[in-house]
Design a protein around this motif. Structure first.
Motif, PDB file in Angstrom:
ATOM      1  N   VAL A 259       0.868  -1.103  -0.086  1.00 11.78           N
ATOM      2  CA  VAL A 259       0.034   0.090   0.020  1.00 11.78           C
ATOM      3  C   VAL A 259       0.902   1.317   0.068  1.00 11.78           C
ATOM      4  O   VAL A 259       1.785   1.581   0.956  1.00 11.78           O
ATOM      5  N   THR A 260       0.793   2.084  -0.892  1.00 13.83           N
ATOM      6  CA  THR A 260       1.472   3.229  -0.950  1.00 13.83           C
ATOM      7  C   THR A 260       0.730   4.195  -1.985  1.00 13.83           C
ATOM      8  O   THR A 260       0.094   3.853  -2.929  1.00 13.83           O
ATOM      9  N   GLY A 261       0.595   5.418  -1.573  1.00 10.46           N
ATOM     10  CA  GLY A 261      -0.011   6.574  -2.310  1.00 10.46           C
ATOM     11  C   GLY A 261      -1.597   6.677  -2.081  1.00 10.46           C
ATOM     12  O   GLY A 261      -2.290   7.058  -2.764  1.00 10.46           O
ATOM     13  N   GLN A 262      -1.815   5.958  -0.861  1.00 10.76           N
ATOM     14  CA  GLN A 262      -3.239   5.836  -0.754  1.00 10.76           C
ATOM     15  C   GLN A 262      -3.847   6.718   0.637  1.00 10.76           C
ATOM     16  O   GLN A 262      -2.854   7.072   1.245  1.00 10.76           O
ATOM     17  N   ILE A 263      -5.038   6.888   0.728  1.00 10.21           N
ATOM     18  CA  ILE A 263      -5.556   7.736   1.554  1.00 10.21           C
ATOM     19  C   ILE A 263      -6.885   6.583   2.326  1.00 10.21           C
ATOM     20  O   ILE A 263      -7.614   6.379   1.688  1.00 10.21           O
ATOM     21  N   ILE A 264      -6.580   6.577   3.587  1.00 12.53           N
ATOM     22  CA  ILE A 264      -7.784   5.985   4.306  1.00 12.53           C
ATOM     23  C   ILE A 264      -8.476   6.737   4.787  1.00 12.53           C
ATOM     24  O   ILE A 264      -8.205   7.805   5.553  1.00 12.53           O
ATOM     25  N   HIS A 265      -9.869   6.790   4.770  1.00 16.44           N
ATOM     26  CA  HIS A 265     -10.866   7.694   5.308  1.00 16.44           C
ATOM     27  C   HIS A 265     -11.593   7.342   6.307  1.00 16.44           C
ATOM     28  O   HIS A 265     -12.341   6.093   6.202  1.00 16.44           O
ATOM     29  N   VAL A 266     -11.447   8.075   7.326  1.00 19.92           N
ATOM     30  CA  VAL A 266     -12.038   7.587   8.607  1.00 19.92           C
ATOM     31  C   VAL A 266     -13.031   8.763   8.933  1.00 19.92           C
ATOM     32  O   VAL A 266     -12.525   9.663   9.544  1.00 19.92           O
ATOM     33  N   ASN A 267     -14.272   8.946   8.488  1.00 16.01           N
ATOM     34  CA  ASN A 267     -15.236  10.016   8.552  1.00 16.01           C
ATOM     35  C   ASN A 267     -16.415   9.909   9.024  1.00 16.01           C
ATOM     36  O   ASN A 267     -17.110  10.703   8.667  1.00 16.01           O
ATOM     37  N   GLY A 268     -16.904   8.764   9.687  1.00 13.12           N
ATOM     38  CA  GLY A 268     -18.451   8.767  10.177  1.00 13.12           C
ATOM     39  C   GLY A 268     -19.102   8.314   8.963  1.00 13.12           C
ATOM     40  O   GLY A 268     -20.314   8.447   9.085  1.00 13.12           O
ATOM     41  N   GLY A 269     -18.615   7.999   7.663  1.00 11.82           N
ATOM     42  CA  GLY A 269     -19.566   7.472   6.680  1.00 11.82           C
ATOM     43  C   GLY A 269     -19.690   8.526   5.494  1.00 11.82           C
ATOM     44  O   GLY A 269     -20.433   8.176   4.586  1.00 11.82           O
ATOM     45  N   THR A 270     -19.113   9.562   5.526  1.00  8.82           N
ATOM     46  CA  THR A 270     -19.206  10.396   4.526  1.00  8.82           C
ATOM     47  C   THR A 270     -18.274   9.923   3.125  1.00  8.82           C
ATOM     48  O   THR A 270     -17.033   9.520   3.350  1.00  8.82           O
ATOM     49  N   VAL A 271     -19.170   9.797   2.041  1.00 13.38           N
ATOM     50  CA  VAL A 271     -18.548   8.975   0.742  1.00 13.38           C
ATOM     51  C   VAL A 271     -17.877  10.348   0.141  1.00 13.38           C
ATOM     52  O   VAL A 271     -18.317  11.286  -0.400  1.00 13.38           O
ATOM     53  N   VAL A 272     -16.646   9.967  -0.208  1.00 13.48           N
ATOM     54  CA  VAL A 272     -15.841  11.102  -1.221  1.00 13.48           C
ATOM     55  C   VAL A 272     -14.942  10.296  -1.941  1.00 13.48           C
ATOM     56  O   VAL A 272     -14.881   9.125  -1.898  1.00 13.48           O
ATOM     57  N   GLY A 273     -14.631  10.757  -3.158  1.00 19.22           N
ATOM     58  CA  GLY A 273     -13.887  10.190  -4.275  1.00 19.22           C
ATOM     59  C   GLY A 273     -12.325  10.197  -3.988  1.00 19.22           C
ATOM     60  O   GLY A 273     -11.866  11.092  -3.037  1.00 19.22           O
ATOM     61  N   GLY A 274     -11.609   9.157  -4.328  1.00 21.71           N
ATOM     62  CA  GLY A 274     -10.406   9.066  -4.006  1.00 21.71           C
ATOM     63  C   GLY A 274      -9.887   8.519  -2.390  1.00 21.71           C
ATOM     64  O   GLY A 274      -8.684   8.608  -2.017  1.00 21.71           O
TER      65      GLY A 274
END
Length: 274
Positions: A259-274
């Motif tokens: 895994v490199t160049g990635q973003i983990i989204h920990v946001n309570g369920g907000t769906v975003v691109g990328g």
């Protein structure tokens, strides 16, 4: 919750954020590693430091001037069996950045994980009211110092080392109260992707974590009345640092070697691109 002076003291928060869950069991994922965490005195940074210590790492934490919080983090890390050293200073000063790297190497002799987490924000509902000095401070701390500190850290990092940057959901969807802050967080995402490509040949992995609304000292210090903070996300509440830090453990450990160049989204369920 009362308003605090920036950057905010976790010790003065009426409701204390949760740093680590009792149910979180360490398994030696970071045994023998040394991590440098900016903004490590409280909030997200403190949670990352304590989780890393429970996984076997030693940590160095950088903070501005929140001595009481920094000493509490040191106490919590040492309770987990890790060694913790603390450094106070403004990361927008390049000499402070150099001192931080030099002293980390002097104390530990190695630097395996860099957590770029320090940030500030000046909410403003009208771009025409943005103060130039506050604008410059936001960019200098949130992204300029991050790039410079990473440059210095890389002189001591080797194959298998990790760089993890804290970006934000605002870098993807924006925020009407934080035009400049959101812009810096978008820049952090781009920095993460670009640097990951540059360092792939050296087998140094670069990733990011994009928190949603997380309860940290910066929130009451900058947002004023926050009774509705976090209620707009699908889960209907703000997150706790304890719910975010395991993502950093994953990215710092051998579980994420592809895994490199990635973003983990920990946001309570907000769906975003990328």
């Amino acid at each position: 919750m009362k308003t605090m002076e920036r950057p905010g003291l976790q010790a003065e928060m009426e409701q204390q954020p949760e740093t680590i869950k009792d149910s979180y069991k360490g398994s030696g994922k970071l045994e023998g590693k040394t991590a440098l965490i900016t903004g490590g005195d409280s909030g997200i940074g403190r949670a990352v430091a304590v989780h890393f210590a429970r996984e076997g790492a030693n940590v160095a934490i950088a903070y501005l001037n929140e001595e009481q919080d920094a000493q509490k983090t040191k106490e919590l890390v040492e309770k987990e069996g890790g060694k913790c050293v603390t450094f106070s200073g403004n990361l927008t000063d390049k000499e402070v950045c150099q001192h931080l790297i030099d002293q980390t190497m002097s104390e530990f002799g190695q630097l395996d994980i860099l957590i770029n987490n320090a940030a500030t924000q000046y909410p403003n509902k009208d771009i025409t009211n943005i103060d130039y000095d506050e604008l410059k401070e936001t960019f200098d701390l949130n992204i300029v110092s991050m790039i410079y500190l990473t440059k210095l850290a890389l002189e001591h990092m080797k194959e298998g080392s990790r760089i993890i940057n804290t970006t934000s959901v605002t870098g993807y969807k924006g925020h009407e109260m934080m035009v400049d802050y959101s812009s810096t967080k978008g820049a952090i995402t781009s920095f993460t992707r670009a640097l990951s490509a540059q360092l792939a040949e050296k087998k140094i992995l670069v990733n990011g974590v994009a928190p949603g609304p997380i309860m940290t000292p910066l929130i009451p210090a900058t947002m004023g009345a926050i009774e509705d903070f976090g209620k707009q996300v699908p889960l209907g509440r703000p997150g706790q640092p304890s719910e975010l830090a395991p993502a950093y453990v994953y990215l710092a450990s051998e579980d994420s070697t592809y895994v490199t160049g990635q973003i983990i989204h920990v946001n309570g369920g907000t769906v975003v691109g990328g």
